[in-house]
Design a protein around this motif. Structure first.
Motif, short mmCIF file in Angstrom:
data_model
loop_
_atom_site.label_atom_id
_atom_site.label_comp_id
_atom_site.label_asym_id
_atom_site.label_seq_id
_atom_site.Cartn_x
_atom_site.Cartn_y
_atom_site.Cartn_z
N ILE A 74 28.54 49.97 52.23
CA ILE A 74 27.16 49.95 51.75
C ILE A 74 26.22 50.59 52.76
O ILE A 74 25.25 51.27 52.38
N ALA A 75 26.48 50.41 54.05
CA ALA A 75 25.65 51.04 55.08
C ALA A 75 25.77 52.57 55.01
O ALA A 75 24.78 53.29 55.14
N THR A 76 26.99 53.06 54.79
CA THR A 76 27.21 54.50 54.70
C THR A 76 26.51 55.10 53.48
O THR A 76 25.84 56.14 53.57
N VAL A 77 26.65 54.42 52.33
CA VAL A 77 25.99 54.90 51.11
C VAL A 77 24.47 54.87 51.28
O VAL A 77 23.77 55.82 50.91
N GLY A 96 21.33 49.34 54.00
CA GLY A 96 22.62 48.68 53.88
C GLY A 96 22.54 47.18 53.68
O GLY A 96 23.52 46.47 53.91
N LYS A 97 21.40 46.68 53.22
CA LYS A 97 21.22 45.24 53.01
C LYS A 97 21.46 44.82 51.57
O LYS A 97 21.60 43.64 51.28
N ARG A 98 21.47 45.80 50.67
CA ARG A 98 21.66 45.51 49.25
C ARG A 98 22.70 46.45 48.67
O ARG A 98 22.81 47.61 49.06
N ILE A 99 23.48 45.95 47.71
CA ILE A 99 24.47 46.77 47.02
C ILE A 99 23.78 47.48 45.86
O ILE A 99 23.20 46.83 44.99
N LYS A 150 34.04 48.77 44.36
CA LYS A 150 35.13 47.99 44.96
C LYS A 150 34.61 46.86 45.83
O LYS A 150 35.14 45.76 45.81
N VAL A 151 33.56 47.14 46.60
CA VAL A 151 33.02 46.09 47.46
C VAL A 151 32.05 45.20 46.69
O VAL A 151 31.57 44.20 47.23
N ARG A 152 31.76 45.58 45.45
CA ARG A 152 30.92 44.71 44.61
C ARG A 152 31.65 43.42 44.31
O ARG A 152 31.05 42.37 44.16
N TYR A 153 32.98 43.48 44.26
CA TYR A 153 33.76 42.27 44.02
C TYR A 153 33.77 41.41 45.28
O TYR A 153 33.79 41.93 46.40
N PRO A 154 33.82 40.08 45.14
CA PRO A 154 33.88 39.21 46.31
C PRO A 154 35.08 39.53 47.20
O PRO A 154 36.15 39.90 46.72
N LYS A 155 34.91 39.37 48.51
CA LYS A 155 35.94 39.70 49.48
C LYS A 155 37.25 38.98 49.19
O LYS A 155 38.33 39.57 49.27
N LYS A 156 37.16 37.70 48.87
CA LYS A 156 38.37 36.91 48.61
C LYS A 156 39.14 37.44 47.41
O LYS A 156 40.37 37.51 47.42
N VAL A 157 38.42 37.84 46.37
CA VAL A 157 39.07 38.36 45.17
C VAL A 157 39.69 39.72 45.46
O VAL A 157 40.79 40.02 44.99
N ARG A 158 39.00 40.57 46.23
CA ARG A 158 39.56 41.87 46.60
C ARG A 158 40.85 41.70 47.38
O ARG A 158 41.82 42.42 47.16
N ALA A 159 40.86 40.74 48.31
CA ALA A 159 42.04 40.52 49.13
C ALA A 159 43.22 40.08 48.26
O ALA A 159 44.35 40.55 48.42
N LEU A 160 42.93 39.18 47.30
CA LEU A 160 43.99 38.72 46.40
C LEU A 160 44.48 39.87 45.54
O LEU A 160 45.69 40.03 45.31
#
Length: 291
Positions: free
Chosen positions: A32-35, A70-73, A101-111
């Motif tokens: 998000i910071a890069t975008v 980079g504070k908001r998606i 892809k990063v819009r999804y929660p971190k835990k769900v992405r990892a799973l």
């Protein structure tokens, strides 16, 4: 300009709850910071102020700064409008592929990443229908029932993430997948009769896939080894595995062979106590006929 039904009104944070960046999600923060940096550089390159740019895309100046910082998606709609306003020729709009892809929660992405690599997926659910088996409508009804309630944007985000995980069924060759579901959640008309019927139909569709084994644990059982709660087991091509159970090892993921054997024994016993696959599908067909 019409924004959210009000002429000339620019969107603020209050209009888009649930799109904040999780500070603990390092990859998400970086993306998000890069975008945001690219958006700011392109805006400045064309000589447009943040206020003018905000009016062009329908967002308030403060929200523009937060996205660029980079504070908001950013939503897909925001990126599409920004691409047009800045004449980026599709380059800004294309960043949605990374942002979503990063819009999804971190835990769900990892799973989801683990499931995408697994050659075997096994799961026992005691209170719900497994997320990999849920229809979008059933998932939405289940998530909206949570208390305290999630915001609508959070609900949309969680439903999308849950559906994205179901790409495991599209893999070729597919992983060996097995589920044991309790009878009670299958009888619960979550979301209404039509949503319930479609969910039962989905279970039959998935249960008939060659690489999927679906079993039902009847409520009327004198011995039940699944009272500790949900079990998840994932095995990978290199021989490694990861598992989790709500009731043992404090519900944390485990990779130790001895601990994995405990979960495998528990899951194997549950499968033996449940209805065989053929009888399970027949049971679901009977439920569908009763709706």
């Amino acid at each position: 300009m019409l924004v959210d039904g009000d002429a000339g009104r620019l969107k603020t944070e209050a209009d888009e709850p649930g799109w904040e960046v999780d500070p603990d999600d390092e990859w998400g923060v970086a993306v998000i910071a890069t975008v945001g940096r690219q958006l700011k550089l392109r805006r400045e390159a064309v000589g447009m102020s943040a206020a003018d740019f905000g009016r062009a895309v329908g967002y308030g100046e403060d929200l523009v700064y937060k996205i660029e910082g980079g504070k908001r998606i950013p939503r897909q709609e925001y990126l599409d409008k920004a691409d047009e306003a800045l004449g980026a020729g599709g380059l800004i709009a294309a960043t949605w592929e990374d942002v979503k892809k990063v819009r999804y929660p971190k835990k769900v992405r990892a799973l989801g990443k683990l499931e995408a690599k697994a050659v075997e997926i096994a799961g026992y659910e005691c209170n719900i229908i497994a997320g990999l088996l849920q229809t979008p409508e059933h998932a939405r009804a289940a998530i909206e029932a949570a208390q305290p309630p999630y915001s609508q944007d959070d609900v949309d985000r969680m439903v999308a993430a849950r559906m994205a995980r179901q790409s495991v069924f599209e893999r070729d060759p597919g992983p060996a997948i097995s589920f044991v579901l309790e009878e009670a959640p299958l009888r619960r008309p979550l979301g209404g009769t039509m949503v319930w019927r479609r969910q039962l139909e989905r279970l039959l569709e998935v249960g008939r896939l060659r690489n999927v084994t679906l079993q039902v644990m009847p409520t009327h059982r004198e011995v039940h080894s699944g009272l500790d709660g949900r079990i998840e087991l994932l095995k990978f091509a290199d021989g490694t595995a990861v598992g989790r159970c709500d009731g043992v090892f404090s519900g944390r993921p485990v990779t130790d062979l001895k601990q994995l054997r405990v979960l495998e024994l528990q899951y194997g016993t549950i499968r033996a106590q449940a209805l065989p696959p053929g009888e399970s599908l027949a049971f679901i067909e009977q439920l569908l006929g009763e709706t």
